[in-house]
Motif scaffolding. Structure first.
Motif, PDB file in Angstrom:
ATOM      1  N   GLY A 142      -0.381  16.265  71.215  1.00 31.76           N
ATOM      2  CA  GLY A 142       0.919  15.905  70.664  1.00 31.76           C
ATOM      3  C   GLY A 142       1.654  17.133  70.179  1.00 31.76           C
ATOM      4  N   HIS A 143       2.660  16.935  69.336  1.00 30.62           N
ATOM      5  CA  HIS A 143       3.430  18.052  68.800  1.00 30.62           C
ATOM      6  C   HIS A 143       2.516  19.009  68.032  1.00 30.62           C
ATOM      7  CE1 HIS A 143       7.287  16.418  69.945  1.00 30.62           C
ATOM      8  NE2 HIS A 143       6.987  15.266  69.379  1.00 30.62           N
ATOM      9  N   GLY A 144       2.789  20.302  68.164  1.00 32.96           N
ATOM     10  CA  GLY A 144       2.010  21.304  67.445  1.00 32.96           C
ATOM     11  C   GLY A 144       0.698  21.663  68.098  1.00 32.96           C
ATOM     12  N   THR A 145       0.505  21.277  69.360  1.00 32.29           N
ATOM     13  CA  THR A 145      -0.736  21.594  70.074  1.00 32.29           C
ATOM     14  C   THR A 145      -0.416  21.988  71.515  1.00 32.29           C
ATOM     15  OG1 THR A 145      -1.114  19.323  70.870  1.00 32.29           O
ATOM     16  CG2 THR A 145      -1.990  19.891  68.693  1.00 32.29           C
ATOM     17  N   TYR A 146      -1.388  22.599  72.166  1.00 32.74           N
ATOM     18  CA  TYR A 146      -1.299  22.871  73.596  1.00 32.74           C
ATOM     19  C   TYR A 146      -2.706  22.803  74.164  1.00 32.74           C
ATOM     20  CZ  TYR A 146      -2.894  27.637  72.476  1.00 32.74           C
ATOM     21  OH  TYR A 146      -3.612  28.724  72.026  1.00 32.74           O
ATOM     22  N   VAL A 147      -2.812  22.760  75.476  1.00 30.72           N
ATOM     23  CA  VAL A 147      -4.101  22.609  76.156  1.00 30.72           C
ATOM     24  C   VAL A 147      -4.457  23.913  76.855  1.00 30.72           C
ATOM     25  CG1 VAL A 147      -5.374  21.368  77.945  1.00 30.72           C
ATOM     26  CG2 VAL A 147      -3.792  20.127  76.451  1.00 30.72           C
ATOM     27  N   ILE A 192      -5.614  22.704  71.479  1.00 35.26           N
ATOM     28  CA  ILE A 192      -5.595  23.830  70.540  1.00 35.26           C
ATOM     29  C   ILE A 192      -4.327  23.769  69.691  1.00 35.26           C
ATOM     30  CG2 ILE A 192      -5.596  26.356  70.346  1.00 35.26           C
ATOM     31  CD1 ILE A 192      -7.079  26.445  72.992  1.00 35.26           C
ATOM     32  N   ALA A 193      -4.469  24.068  68.405  1.00 37.85           N
ATOM     33  CA  ALA A 193      -3.323  24.064  67.490  1.00 37.85           C
ATOM     34  C   ALA A 193      -2.422  25.252  67.786  1.00 37.85           C
ATOM     35  CB  ALA A 193      -3.803  24.104  66.042  1.00 37.85           C
ATOM     36  N   SER A 194      -1.112  25.011  67.801  1.00 37.75           N
ATOM     37  CA  SER A 194      -0.149  26.086  68.017  1.00 37.75           C
ATOM     38  C   SER A 194       0.579  26.485  66.747  1.00 37.75           C
ATOM     39  CB  SER A 194       0.880  25.664  69.073  1.00 37.75           C
ATOM     40  OG  SER A 194       1.612  24.536  68.642  1.00 37.75           O
ATOM     41  N   VAL A 195       0.399  25.731  65.663  1.00 35.76           N
ATOM     42  CA  VAL A 195       1.032  26.034  64.381  1.00 35.76           C
ATOM     43  C   VAL A 195       0.013  25.816  63.264  1.00 35.76           C
ATOM     44  CG1 VAL A 195       3.355  25.411  65.133  1.00 35.76           C
ATOM     45  CG2 VAL A 195       1.890  23.668  64.125  1.00 35.76           C
ATOM     46  N   ALA A 196       0.284  26.403  62.101  1.00 30.06           N
ATOM     47  CA  ALA A 196      -0.531  26.148  60.921  1.00 30.06           C
ATOM     48  C   ALA A 196      -0.058  24.854  60.277  1.00 30.06           C
ATOM     49  CB  ALA A 196      -0.420  27.305  59.934  1.00 30.06           C
ATOM     50  N   GLY A 197      -0.976  23.926  60.049  1.00 30.86           N
ATOM     51  CA  GLY A 197      -0.581  22.652  59.465  1.00 30.86           C
ATOM     52  C   GLY A 197      -1.752  21.705  59.338  1.00 30.86           C
ATOM     53  N   THR A 198      -1.441  20.443  59.156  1.00 31.08           N
ATOM     54  CA  THR A 198      -2.472  19.424  58.997  1.00 31.08           C
ATOM     55  C   THR A 198      -2.623  18.624  60.281  1.00 31.08           C
ATOM     56  OG1 THR A 198      -0.832  17.907  58.066  1.00 31.08           O
ATOM     57  CG2 THR A 198      -2.145  19.192  56.518  1.00 31.08           C
ATOM     58  N   ILE A 199      -3.856  18.293  60.607  1.00 29.72           N
ATOM     59  CA  ILE A 199      -4.158  17.537  61.826  1.00 29.72           C
ATOM     60  C   ILE A 199      -3.970  16.056  61.547  1.00 29.72           C
ATOM     61  CG2 ILE A 199      -5.887  17.085  63.591  1.00 29.72           C
ATOM     62  CD1 ILE A 199      -7.280  19.659  62.680  1.00 29.72           C
ATOM     63  N   GLU A 200      -3.269  15.392  62.434  1.00 24.15           N
ATOM     64  CA  GLU A 200      -3.075  13.950  62.325  1.00 24.15           C
ATOM     65  C   GLU A 200      -3.441  13.305  63.657  1.00 24.15           C
ATOM     66  OE1 GLU A 200       0.930  13.327  61.113  1.00 24.15           O
ATOM     67  OE2 GLU A 200       0.623  14.149  59.098  1.00 24.15           O
ATOM     68  N   ARG A 201      -4.062  12.118  63.579  1.00 30.81           N
ATOM     69  CA  ARG A 201      -4.484  11.424  64.801  1.00 30.81           C
ATOM     70  C   ARG A 201      -4.045   9.978  64.749  1.00 30.81           C
ATOM     71  NH1 ARG A 201      -8.868   8.308  66.380  1.00 30.81           N
ATOM     72  NH2 ARG A 201      -9.848   8.566  64.344  1.00 30.81           N
ATOM     73  N   VAL A 202      -3.396   9.526  65.794  1.00 30.88           N
ATOM     74  CA  VAL A 202      -3.047   8.122  65.976  1.00 30.88           C
ATOM     75  C   VAL A 202      -3.686   7.662  67.275  1.00 30.88           C
ATOM     76  CG1 VAL A 202      -1.205   6.441  66.244  1.00 30.88           C
ATOM     77  CG2 VAL A 202      -0.876   8.413  64.735  1.00 30.88           C
ATOM     78  N   ASN A 203      -4.748   6.872  67.149  1.00 22.03           N
ATOM     79  CA  ASN A 203      -5.539   6.467  68.305  1.00 22.03           C
ATOM     80  C   ASN A 203      -6.032   7.710  69.052  1.00 22.03           C
ATOM     81  OD1 ASN A 203      -5.156   3.757  67.672  1.00 22.03           O
ATOM     82  ND2 ASN A 203      -3.234   3.667  68.818  1.00 22.03           N
ATOM     83  N   LYS A 204      -5.552   7.932  70.270  1.00 20.67           N
ATOM     84  CA  LYS A 204      -6.014   9.072  71.059  1.00 20.67           C
ATOM     85  C   LYS A 204      -5.012  10.241  71.068  1.00 20.67           C
ATOM     86  CE  LYS A 204      -9.911   7.360  72.614  1.00 20.67           C
ATOM     87  NZ  LYS A 204     -11.226   7.998  72.367  1.00 20.67           N
TER      88      LYS A 204
END
Length: 339
Positions: free
Chosen positions: A63-68, A74-86
């Motif tokens: 999702g937002h703030g990540t890349y593959v 992998i996280a692309s910004v410093a922040g908190t991880i959030e998960r909604v289902n998958k």
């Protein structure tokens, strides 16, 4: 080519006194991914940093703030991880406030927009109107992507909340709010361009006096049952969800009652009330507590702030001592361990 900005890591790569963790996933998913995936047990959102692998891209969607990269999210910004289902996202720490209807915000007036009218050189000339694009409103800096709007029809004016706003009220708009004034308001709705519309139709909202403004990342202000907090030291707190926090002298509840026919001069006054030395020290102490907690990325709640203040009083130190590194680290370690 995609580049990512680096952010400084917290000391020892820790958060709230413990090692950084990752996503809260079910046991069957953990077994499916294998033990080599660095995922957390229960515990909600955790702090991460740019370039840190979060989980497998085959098991989760980015999702937002990540890349593959190499089949890893992998996280692309410093922040908190959030998960909604998958779906895995990272909510950036340093970001603008994203408003929702019903949010309590603290803002600063940046511009007063009115509808001007005038007559010609003689009385026979009909009245002409020069209208601006956005008449009869205030523009408010609310730490969002664009300025918020406070309509004249959305404020509490002398004579009662429900009365019609007259042309005389429009001519006196700067006697209510002028450029530079601070206020607390509620998000009422959104315009077509995404700007939020505010209202101050209750006496618990309106112009702010007798205090000090503190700015923290909006992500650190948690949604609470009430964002108006009265500490036993004679200090009131208004935790704006936009990251603007107002620390002020305590106001008795009786002074906020009686909206019908209220004293407009008192409500919209620009003069601070007399503040004694002990209250000034208490305001400075609470302000420094907020600055220390936010510098360590500790989410702010009413319970935590009360615990932090009681700890600082027990230490019998001055308000300025809280800004020392060793005292600040001890404060953070103590309050996070208790809660």
């Amino acid at each position: 080519m995609i580049t990512y900005t680096s952010f400084p890591l917290p000391p020892d790569n820790t958060y709230n006194g413990s090692r950084q963790h990752h996503l809260d996933v079910a046991e069957d998913v953990m077994m499916e991914l294998g033990d080599d995936q660095d995922l957390s047990e229960a515990g909600g959102s955790k702090l991460t940093y740019p370039g840190e692998p979060l989980t497998s891209s085959q098991a989760y969607m980015r999702g937002h703030g990540t890349y593959v990269d190499n089949e890893e999210v992998i996280a692309s910004v410093a922040g908190t991880i959030e998960r909604v289902n998958k779906l895995v996202t990272v909510r950036a720490i340093r970001t603008r406030y994203n408003p929702e209807v019903g949010d309590l915000v603290v803002g600063r007036i940046t511009e007063v927009l009115t509808t001007y009218s005038f007559r010609g050189s003689n009385n026979l000339t009909p009245r002409c109107h020069v209208r601006q694009v956005q008449p009869r409103r205030w523009k408010v800096d609310a730490n969002s992507r664009q300025d918020a709007v406070l309509m004249l029809s959305s404020v509490n004016l002398p004579g009662g909340v429900q009365r019609r706003k007259l042309e005389s009220d429009e001519l006196q708009m700067r006697t209510f709010f002028e450029e530079g004034d601070l206020l607390v308001a509620e998000v009422q709705a959104f315009f077509s361009d995404g700007a939020m519309s505010l209202h101050t139709r209750s006496l618990k909202y309106g112009k702010l006096r007798n205090g000090q403004l503190v700015t923290v990342p909006p992500i650190l202000v948690r949604r609470l049952k009430s964002h108006f907090i009265a500490l036993p030291c004679g200090v009131d707190l208004i935790l704006g969800l936009n990251g603007y926090i107002w620390v002020s002298k305590h106001v008795k509840e009786s002074e906020q009652e009686g909206e019908e026919g209220f004293d407009a001069e008192a409500v919209y006054s620009n003069q601070n009330d007399p503040i004694d030395d002990s209250t000034r020290v208490a305001i400075s102490r609470v302000t420094n507590i907020i600055l220390v907690l936010s510098s360590h990325f500790v989410p702010l709640t009413d319970t935590l702030l009360l615990e932090a203040y009681e700890w600082t009083v027990d230490q019998e130190g001055g308000a300025k001592d809280l800004l020392q590194e060793d005292v600040g680290n001890a404060l953070v370690a103590t309050v996070t361990a208790r809660l």
